[in-house]
Scaffold this motif. Sequence first.
Motif, PDB file in Angstrom:
ATOM      1  N   ALA A 108     -14.690 -10.710 -45.814  1.00  0.00           N
ATOM      2  CA  ALA A 108     -13.421 -11.285 -45.358  1.00  0.00           C
ATOM      3  C   ALA A 108     -13.397 -11.432 -43.840  1.00  0.00           C
ATOM      4  O   ALA A 108     -12.970 -12.468 -43.304  1.00  0.00           O
ATOM      5  CB  ALA A 108     -12.258 -10.420 -45.825  1.00  0.00           C
ATOM      6  N   LEU A 109     -13.884 -10.419 -43.125  1.00  0.00           N
ATOM      7  CA  LEU A 109     -13.859 -10.463 -41.673  1.00  0.00           C
ATOM      8  C   LEU A 109     -14.904 -11.423 -41.116  1.00  0.00           C
ATOM      9  O   LEU A 109     -14.689 -12.050 -40.069  1.00  0.00           O
ATOM     10  CB  LEU A 109     -14.042  -9.062 -41.102  1.00  0.00           C
ATOM     11  N   ALA A 110     -16.026 -11.544 -41.817  1.00  0.00           N
ATOM     12  CA  ALA A 110     -17.044 -12.517 -41.391  1.00  0.00           C
ATOM     13  C   ALA A 110     -16.478 -13.928 -41.460  1.00  0.00           C
ATOM     14  O   ALA A 110     -16.676 -14.748 -40.546  1.00  0.00           O
ATOM     15  CB  ALA A 110     -18.287 -12.390 -42.260  1.00  0.00           C
ATOM     16  N   VAL A 111     -15.774 -14.219 -42.530  1.00  0.00           N
ATOM     17  CA  VAL A 111     -15.168 -15.549 -42.688  1.00  0.00           C
ATOM     18  C   VAL A 111     -14.091 -15.768 -41.621  1.00  0.00           C
ATOM     19  O   VAL A 111     -13.987 -16.859 -41.041  1.00  0.00           O
ATOM     20  CB  VAL A 111     -14.597 -15.716 -44.112  1.00  0.00           C
ATOM     21  N   GLU A 112     -13.307 -14.738 -41.336  1.00  0.00           N
ATOM     22  CA  GLU A 112     -12.278 -14.865 -40.301  1.00  0.00           C
ATOM     23  C   GLU A 112     -12.908 -15.150 -38.935  1.00  0.00           C
ATOM     24  O   GLU A 112     -12.429 -16.004 -38.176  1.00  0.00           O
ATOM     25  CB  GLU A 112     -11.434 -13.590 -40.238  1.00  0.00           C
ATOM     26  N   LEU A 113     -14.003 -14.424 -38.617  1.00  0.00           N
ATOM     27  CA  LEU A 113     -14.688 -14.660 -37.351  1.00  0.00           C
ATOM     28  C   LEU A 113     -15.245 -16.079 -37.287  1.00  0.00           C
ATOM     29  O   LEU A 113     -15.196 -16.740 -36.250  1.00  0.00           O
ATOM     30  CB  LEU A 113     -15.823 -13.646 -37.171  1.00  0.00           C
ATOM     31  N   ALA A 114     -15.777 -16.547 -38.421  1.00  0.00           N
ATOM     32  CA  ALA A 114     -16.336 -17.900 -38.476  1.00  0.00           C
ATOM     33  C   ALA A 114     -15.265 -18.954 -38.212  1.00  0.00           C
ATOM     34  O   ALA A 114     -15.545 -20.024 -37.658  1.00  0.00           O
ATOM     35  CB  ALA A 114     -16.994 -18.141 -39.829  1.00  0.00           C
ATOM     36  N   LYS A 115     -14.041 -18.656 -38.594  1.00  0.00           N
ATOM     37  CA  LYS A 115     -12.926 -19.588 -38.385  1.00  0.00           C
ATOM     38  C   LYS A 115     -12.337 -19.481 -36.976  1.00  0.00           C
ATOM     39  O   LYS A 115     -11.407 -20.204 -36.630  1.00  0.00           O
ATOM     40  CB  LYS A 115     -11.820 -19.305 -39.412  1.00  0.00           C
ATOM     41  N   GLY A 116     -12.888 -18.562 -36.187  1.00  0.00           N
ATOM     42  CA  GLY A 116     -12.398 -18.400 -34.825  1.00  0.00           C
ATOM     43  C   GLY A 116     -11.185 -17.516 -34.709  1.00  0.00           C
ATOM     44  O   GLY A 116     -10.530 -17.482 -33.657  1.00  0.00           O
ATOM     45  N   GLU A 117     -10.872 -16.784 -35.781  1.00  0.00           N
ATOM     46  CA  GLU A 117      -9.704 -15.905 -35.755  1.00  0.00           C
ATOM     47  C   GLU A 117     -10.024 -14.603 -35.020  1.00  0.00           C
ATOM     48  O   GLU A 117     -11.166 -14.138 -35.003  1.00  0.00           O
ATOM     49  CB  GLU A 117      -9.246 -15.611 -37.189  1.00  0.00           C
ATOM     50  N   LEU A 118      -9.034 -14.007 -34.438  1.00  0.00           N
ATOM     51  CA  LEU A 118      -9.190 -12.746 -33.729  1.00  0.00           C
ATOM     52  C   LEU A 118      -9.236 -11.596 -34.732  1.00  0.00           C
ATOM     53  O   LEU A 118      -8.349 -11.450 -35.572  1.00  0.00           O
ATOM     54  CB  LEU A 118      -8.027 -12.538 -32.754  1.00  0.00           C
ATOM     55  N   VAL A 119     -10.277 -10.789 -34.643  1.00  0.00           N
ATOM     56  CA  VAL A 119     -10.427  -9.633 -35.526  1.00  0.00           C
ATOM     57  C   VAL A 119     -10.405  -8.377 -34.674  1.00  0.00           C
ATOM     58  O   VAL A 119     -11.194  -8.244 -33.729  1.00  0.00           O
ATOM     59  CB  VAL A 119     -11.742  -9.718 -36.333  1.00  0.00           C
ATOM     60  N   ILE A 120      -9.503  -7.470 -34.991  1.00  0.00           N
ATOM     61  CA  ILE A 120      -9.345  -6.233 -34.224  1.00  0.00           C
ATOM     62  C   ILE A 120      -9.636  -5.036 -35.124  1.00  0.00           C
ATOM     63  O   ILE A 120      -9.112  -4.935 -36.238  1.00  0.00           O
ATOM     64  CB  ILE A 120      -7.918  -6.113 -33.659  1.00  0.00           C
ATOM     65  N   GLY A 121     -10.487  -4.128 -34.668  1.00  0.00           N
ATOM     66  CA  GLY A 121     -10.792  -2.931 -35.434  1.00  0.00           C
ATOM     67  C   GLY A 121      -9.680  -1.906 -35.337  1.00  0.00           C
ATOM     68  O   GLY A 121      -8.734  -2.056 -34.562  1.00  0.00           O
ATOM     69  N   ASP A 122      -9.809  -0.845 -36.146  1.00  0.00           N
ATOM     70  CA  ASP A 122      -8.799   0.213 -36.084  1.00  0.00           C
ATOM     71  C   ASP A 122      -9.170   1.298 -35.076  1.00  0.00           C
ATOM     72  O   ASP A 122      -8.424   2.233 -34.832  1.00  0.00           O
ATOM     73  CB  ASP A 122      -8.565   0.832 -37.466  1.00  0.00           C
TER      74      ASP A 122
END
Length: 365
Positions: free
Chosen positions: A306-320
């Motif tokens: 899920a996070l790989a796809v989000e990164l591919a779409k240019g979305e910001l991913v923040i860890g906990d």
Amino acid sequence: MKHYLKSITLVILILPLFMLLSCETEKDVDVNSEIREAEESEHIAIESIDTTSDKIKIGFSMDTLEEERWLKDRDMFKEAVEALGAEVEILAANGNDAIQILHAETLIDQGVDVLVVVPYNAESTAAIVDKARLSDIKVISYDRLVKNADVDLYISFDNEQVGEMQARAITELVPKGKYVYIGGADTDNNAHLFKKGVFNILQPFIDQGDITVVYDQWTKDWTPLNAFKNMEEALIANNYEIDAVIAANDATAGGVIEALDALGLAGEIPVAGQDAELAAVQRIVDGTQTMTVYKPIKTLTDTAAALAVELAKGELVIGDRTINNGKYEVPSILLEPIAITKKNIDTIIADGFHSKEDIYRQKGN
């Protein structure tokens, strides 16, 4: 800039690559020699993903598929990525650092949008991240942390907690005595985290003089054979007087138990492992392994996909949280492991990780 290739079947021949790189440093020559030696016995056939498609493309560079656990990661990750409408190309290096770097280069050249890496060597895999960065490709460090590199995200379990669970379970059974620690591969950052967790729990007992660690050794490449040799050495060095063993994973625990079994000691000395491999859970049922640590892999693969796809779409991913990899604080997501003994094996069955029939060898107990 990413290179978009037509969809064809490629057979990667290593010798030309070796010739091109032979003018580099002495270290590079050694790496390329490894590639050439690997290719003398087996060509690496790599099928290109369809780079003409508009689908998101994820590359998954894996250290190995030689352990049961990693086969599950491969299959579940592929299923999770495809369920999200993306494509995935998976390559496994089988414990060869040079081949993994070559695989990563191949995935980068294929134009993947995100590269997910399970590093064989936590340090040298930084070269993979550097190459991906030059092509504007995001990198996720999967299960094991890549050291000294600008990784975009680290997804794993709390591996220090895994070691703490192992040591806590064994010290409850053996609060005093001679302990053996059989570590994982020194090249794997997780092996160091497991060990740190184990000694977080053991150290107060050591300081009190209740526990003595009489043998502490890494296991090259995590192999059961090397763990077997380590355990034999530990037994001989201590006149076969050992009270407890903590092994860095279930594969090494298997080697430990094989060494104990040769002396009729299997089941007499508590042994901890981790990964909840089928053979290990069966050993727990049989009484030769005390515990393992279950890391719900489907949660890991689904999260990573899920996070790989989000990164591919240019979305910001923040860890906990963040974890320092020697270069900077890497955004991280750490999932919760579960300690497993004979008392709660049903947890694994309920998750569908292993079937009751497999665990109890069709006995239906």
